[in-house]
Scaffold this motif. Structure first.
Motif, PDB file in Angstrom:
ATOM      1  N   GLU A  87     -26.585 -18.434  31.490  1.00  0.00           N
ATOM      2  CA  GLU A  87     -26.959 -17.031  31.307  1.00  0.00           C
ATOM      3  C   GLU A  87     -28.251 -16.914  30.505  1.00  0.00           C
ATOM      4  O   GLU A  87     -29.064 -16.017  30.738  1.00  0.00           O
ATOM      5  CB  GLU A  87     -25.823 -16.267  30.610  1.00  0.00           C
ATOM      6  CG  GLU A  87     -26.068 -14.769  30.527  1.00  0.00           C
ATOM      7  CD  GLU A  87     -24.778 -13.955  30.534  1.00  0.00           C
ATOM      8  OE1 GLU A  87     -23.681 -14.544  30.512  1.00  0.00           O
ATOM      9  OE2 GLU A  87     -24.873 -12.712  30.573  1.00  0.00           O
ATOM     10  N   ARG A 111     -22.436 -17.895  41.077  1.00  0.00           N
ATOM     11  CA  ARG A 111     -22.429 -17.393  39.700  1.00  0.00           C
ATOM     12  C   ARG A 111     -23.831 -16.980  39.267  1.00  0.00           C
ATOM     13  O   ARG A 111     -24.008 -15.963  38.588  1.00  0.00           O
ATOM     14  CB  ARG A 111     -21.868 -18.451  38.733  1.00  0.00           C
ATOM     15  CG  ARG A 111     -21.900 -17.955  37.304  1.00  0.00           C
ATOM     16  CD  ARG A 111     -21.229 -18.885  36.350  1.00  0.00           C
ATOM     17  NE  ARG A 111     -19.796 -18.964  36.605  1.00  0.00           N
ATOM     18  CZ  ARG A 111     -18.969 -19.736  35.904  1.00  0.00           C
ATOM     19  NH1 ARG A 111     -19.435 -20.474  34.914  1.00  0.00           N
ATOM     20  NH2 ARG A 111     -17.686 -19.752  36.194  1.00  0.00           N
ATOM     21  N   ASP A 114     -24.404 -13.541  40.554  1.00  0.00           N
ATOM     22  CA  ASP A 114     -23.719 -12.529  39.742  1.00  0.00           C
ATOM     23  C   ASP A 114     -24.516 -12.259  38.461  1.00  0.00           C
ATOM     24  O   ASP A 114     -24.823 -11.108  38.117  1.00  0.00           O
ATOM     25  CB  ASP A 114     -22.294 -13.020  39.424  1.00  0.00           C
ATOM     26  CG  ASP A 114     -21.478 -11.994  38.644  1.00  0.00           C
ATOM     27  OD1 ASP A 114     -22.034 -10.994  38.166  1.00  0.00           O
ATOM     28  OD2 ASP A 114     -20.254 -12.209  38.478  1.00  0.00           O
ATOM     29  N   MET A 115     -24.877 -13.329  37.774  1.00  0.00           N
ATOM     30  CA  MET A 115     -25.598 -13.155  36.503  1.00  0.00           C
ATOM     31  C   MET A 115     -26.951 -12.469  36.704  1.00  0.00           C
ATOM     32  O   MET A 115     -27.308 -11.553  35.967  1.00  0.00           O
ATOM     33  CB  MET A 115     -25.821 -14.513  35.842  1.00  0.00           C
ATOM     34  CG  MET A 115     -24.591 -15.084  35.164  1.00  0.00           C
ATOM     35  SD  MET A 115     -25.056 -16.638  34.330  1.00  0.00           S
ATOM     36  CE  MET A 115     -23.466 -17.126  33.657  1.00  0.00           C
ATOM     37  N   ARG A 118     -26.728  -8.837  37.080  1.00  0.00           N
ATOM     38  CA  ARG A 118     -26.449  -8.113  35.831  1.00  0.00           C
ATOM     39  C   ARG A 118     -27.710  -7.880  35.007  1.00  0.00           C
ATOM     40  O   ARG A 118     -27.765  -6.957  34.194  1.00  0.00           O
ATOM     41  CB  ARG A 118     -25.426  -8.889  34.991  1.00  0.00           C
ATOM     42  CG  ARG A 118     -24.020  -8.882  35.607  1.00  0.00           C
ATOM     43  CD  ARG A 118     -23.043  -9.744  34.812  1.00  0.00           C
ATOM     44  NE  ARG A 118     -21.835  -9.996  35.584  1.00  0.00           N
ATOM     45  CZ  ARG A 118     -20.604  -9.607  35.214  1.00  0.00           C
ATOM     46  NH1 ARG A 118     -20.409  -8.976  34.087  1.00  0.00           N
ATOM     47  NH2 ARG A 118     -19.566  -9.880  35.984  1.00  0.00           N
ATOM     48  N   TYR A 119     -28.713  -8.748  35.173  1.00  0.00           N
ATOM     49  CA  TYR A 119     -29.960  -8.601  34.413  1.00  0.00           C
ATOM     50  C   TYR A 119     -31.026  -7.857  35.221  1.00  0.00           C
ATOM     51  O   TYR A 119     -32.196  -7.867  34.860  1.00  0.00           O
ATOM     52  CB  TYR A 119     -30.446  -9.974  33.922  1.00  0.00           C
ATOM     53  CG  TYR A 119     -29.570 -10.450  32.781  1.00  0.00           C
ATOM     54  CD1 TYR A 119     -29.879 -10.131  31.465  1.00  0.00           C
ATOM     55  CD2 TYR A 119     -28.382 -11.134  33.027  1.00  0.00           C
ATOM     56  CE1 TYR A 119     -29.054 -10.507  30.420  1.00  0.00           C
ATOM     57  CE2 TYR A 119     -27.541 -11.519  31.990  1.00  0.00           C
ATOM     58  CZ  TYR A 119     -27.882 -11.199  30.690  1.00  0.00           C
ATOM     59  OH  TYR A 119     -27.058 -11.562  29.658  1.00  0.00           O
ATOM     60  N   PRO A 238     -32.361  -8.512  26.970  1.00  0.00           N
ATOM     61  CA  PRO A 238     -31.161  -7.673  26.825  1.00  0.00           C
ATOM     62  C   PRO A 238     -29.919  -8.470  26.446  1.00  0.00           C
ATOM     63  O   PRO A 238     -28.811  -8.156  26.895  1.00  0.00           O
ATOM     64  CB  PRO A 238     -31.020  -7.025  28.213  1.00  0.00           C
ATOM     65  CG  PRO A 238     -31.644  -8.006  29.143  1.00  0.00           C
ATOM     66  CD  PRO A 238     -32.731  -8.717  28.384  1.00  0.00           C
TER      67      PRO A 238
END
Lengths: 380, 380
Positions: A87, A111, A114-115, A118-119, A238
């Motif tokens: 991450e 994965r 997905d990560m 999110r960013y 973030p």
């Protein structure tokens, strides 16, 4: 003082001192940590700003660079497990709207998707069946189509046991002015890696596989190119815990407090890296290769087949096809409960189809193979 | 195989086996872990889905609830240090645009402000000089003015040694339909806490202070009210590693793989919590209080003064005023190098003005005080 309140005891348990079975961990990780590492972890903690601890941090940085074959100044251990380091590469490279191209041929490619989402990345993917990898021509075509700012690949897909060749990918990324992000969770220490010669810009790994440490402190590195992108950000990263601008001030010359490091894990990681350096990273790679070839021939001798084409199989993790008519879960359970041996099951496309057998770090030894084969012969 | 490339050895170091000085850690943390905890941490790892390990996770959950005096089902250990658990409370409660009111009277209040901003909160603050706290009337006035969705307070400000009384705050938050988020990093295990009776909705802590463990696995809890807000989110939690919806599936009945837990730290945390449960949480609080009162009287007997008003001083961490004309940094350095005792320096408003002396967990003992006073007497 606060007003006296009664103590609730409904969650209280009467427990005996810790006692755990001694397993041989031949799954996808963790593996058994080296005894020297375990002993180091029981050393009494130092403060996270103690000069004696700062020296250990310096040693970790240097030996991580050696293990990864990089000179990146910003090479540190993240205070979390491999997924946190993963991450961290995303959080510090992706800005909202950036196109990120990700090669998906297994669980960990997904994965990354997905990560990155999110960013705020504009995520594009190329896919292959689980157990295969991408050719340089396929990567070139995808780069031309998507023109990403970041290309994310998994060097060693823990869910499939397949290796992604990296030769030529760094040059391709430079041609397209793109950062190259590489998952080396199941390769660091056990599979040849030359980060700088390959032109990798961001990489992460874990401690509990090829390095033979316990899990919890995870290698992270970024190149000057990746650092330049981070420094040019218009907004804060973030993610406070994984912000490399803050972490750089703790690991670097400023020694500015950021968070309390997991001191004892760093002791263990330092020892694991010292053992790798004493063995020599190329010797460690060769040991993993020799032992896995012994595993493959031993498995074949009892009639089992491997899922991945031989030239792309990982030396660290092997996917073994579950024969028709065999209940893979039941076999794994029996190995665990009757033989104290852990192997992993399949994930995603490979669920129910393979066992995952790891020979990593301290566990990459001939005895591990012999013990597994003896147990499998009894169980199947 | 990849093309053979030469091995670079410029980062290679010839290191001796780990050898670290044995310090008495009387700073703001980490403290010395209990010997039983350290021994447990050197136990060989189990797999993160091994039934024997899942049982350890269950024990950790239950004993954490006891230590915090909560019945929150979602009570877990985050696989990172206290700052990661802190960020987890923010990441899982804040949605962009949410008003979050934060009480700032020290370094860690400011850190909450930084983190909440990164997650898109509309951050409002109330402030007090470092070493003071907020009265219920001040909090009520601020709640009426800002109408936040989340109120963030620091129960035990590690940078000042001041305790924030919580009586009545939970009721206030319910009146305003607001979640109460509480930093208990320097209070869990050492300062009376009754999360449920106080109406706290989100709390976090660390392992290496009042619980007497090593750092790296950090208590996190959220109430059903906080979980309801999380479940009603319109977007994914913008932090994969700390996403409590995913983590809940690993810690809960589903046992779905999320990340590889820091197994050995969980061994240590389990043992630390077991020791707290054997002592009794109220007895642990009383021990911390008795030993800190002995510290205060001992410090006064050699002419030193405390920074915080007595009724609000923490039993775990004391800020001691550096006398005029004394070089605080030099004293701390001399304590470390000549006496193997670590004390902390001041941060922010208190930089250069105080030492921070911790008596936490295993280190909350009369002998710790005696050794510190003997050394201080020689050094000052």
């Amino acid at each position: 003082m606060t007003l006296a309140m009664s103590i609730e005891t409904n969650q209280l348990q009467q427990l005996k001192p810790l006692s755990v079975p001694n397993r041989l961990l031949l799954g996808p990780g963790p593996c058994n940590a080296h005894p020297t590492v375990l002993q180091a972890m029981s050393t009494t903690p130092l403060g996270h700003l103690d000069p004696a601890f700062l020296q250990i941090m310096d040693e970790i940085q240097s030996l991580l660079r050696y293990a990864w074959q990089t000179d990146n100044p910003h090479t540190i251990a993240v205070s979390g497990t491999g997924s946190a380091a993963m991450e961290a590469t995303i959080a510090n490279s992706v800005e909202p709207g950036d196109v990120m191209l990700i090669g998906v041929a297994g669980y960990f490619g997904n994965r990354l998707v997905d990560m990155a989402g999110r960013y705020g990345a504009d995520v594009r993917t190329i896919s292959k069946p689980w157990g295969q990898n991408f050719s340089i021509e396929e990567l070139r075509a995808a780069m031309a189509e998507h023109r990403p700012k970041i290309l994310g690949l998994v060097h060693a897909e823990t869910s499939t046991g397949c290796r992604q060749p990296i030769d030529g990918v760094g040059e391709l990324c430079r041609e397209y002015d793109c950062l190259l992000l590489l998952d080396t969770v199941t390769s660091l220490g056990g599979v040849p890696i030359h980060l700088d010669k390959w032109g990798v810009d961001l990489a992460y790994s874990c401690s509990q596989k090829g390095l033979g440490c316990a899990p919890g402190a995870s290698p992270f590195t970024m190149s000057p190119r990746a650092m330049a992108k981070l420094l040019a950000r218009k907004t804060k990263v973030p993610n406070w815990y994984l912000d490399m601008l803050l972490l750089g001030k703790y690991w670097g010359a400023e020694r500015m407090y950021h968070h309390t490091a997991p001191i004892n894990l760093y002791y263990g990681l330092r020892e694991a890296l010292r053992l790798v350096s004493e063995e020599g990273i190329d010797n460690s790679w060769a040991r993993h290769q020799a032992n896995v070839e012994y595993l493959w021939s031993s498995l074949e001798s009892i009639g089992l087949k491997m899922h991945v084409e031989k030239q792309y199989r990982l030396p660290t993790l092997t996917t073994v096809c579950i024969p028709d008519g065999v209940d893979g879960k039941a076999v794994a359970k029996q190995l665990l409960t009757e033989h104290n041996i852990e192997v992993g099951g399949g994930l995603g496309e490979l669920a129910g189809k393979v066992w995952r057998v790891g020979l990593m770090g301290y566990n990459s030894r001939k005895e591990s193979v012999d013990r597994l084969i003896a147990a499998l012969t009894q169980v199947i």
